[in-house]
Scaffold this motif. Structure first.
Motif, mmCIF file in Angstrom:
data_model
loop_
_atom_site.group_PDB
_atom_site.id
_atom_site.type_symbol
_atom_site.label_atom_id
_atom_site.label_comp_id
_atom_site.label_asym_id
_atom_site.label_seq_id
_atom_site.Cartn_x
_atom_site.Cartn_y
_atom_site.Cartn_z
ATOM 1 N N ASP A 137 -1.259 13.319 102.568
ATOM 2 C CA ASP A 137 -1.148 13.982 103.858
ATOM 3 C C ASP A 137 0.326 14.083 104.278
ATOM 4 N N ARG A 138 0.715 15.218 104.843
ATOM 5 C CA ARG A 138 2.098 15.426 105.257
ATOM 6 C C ARG A 138 2.542 14.392 106.286
ATOM 7 N N TYR B 100 1.692 11.380 106.438
ATOM 8 C CA TYR B 100 1.949 10.117 105.751
ATOM 9 C C TYR B 100 3.378 10.110 105.202
#
Length: 77
Positions: free
Chosen positions: A32-33, A35
């Motif tokens: 996920d971006r 993250y």
């Protein structure tokens, strides 16, 4: 400097040196971006599995993301 600080700086440095946005790196590494953003801001610690996927997509050894290095961008080979 903590290991999280080193990882954050190295991840951002390698990502930018390769012209990748957080979103593009996240897509390539199946992460996920937000993250990646959190790792770069020292809010999350990356697991070994995540570290390996990020390193693979950046074309570096996982250990390179954890090594202290000079402030200038790494050279691309």
């Amino acid at each position: 400097m903590t290991i999280r600080d080193i990882l954050a700086r190295n991840l951002r440095t390698y990502r930018q040196a390769r012209g990748l946005s957080q979103e593009e790196l996240a897509h390539r590494a199946d992460i996920d971006r937000t993250y990646i953003s959190s790792i770069e801001r020292c809010q999350y610690a990356a697991s070994i599995d995540v570290l390996e996927r990020l390193a693979r997509e950046l074309g570096v050894r996982p250990s390179a993301l954890l090594e202290e290095m000079p402030r200038e961008a790494p050279s691309q080979k």
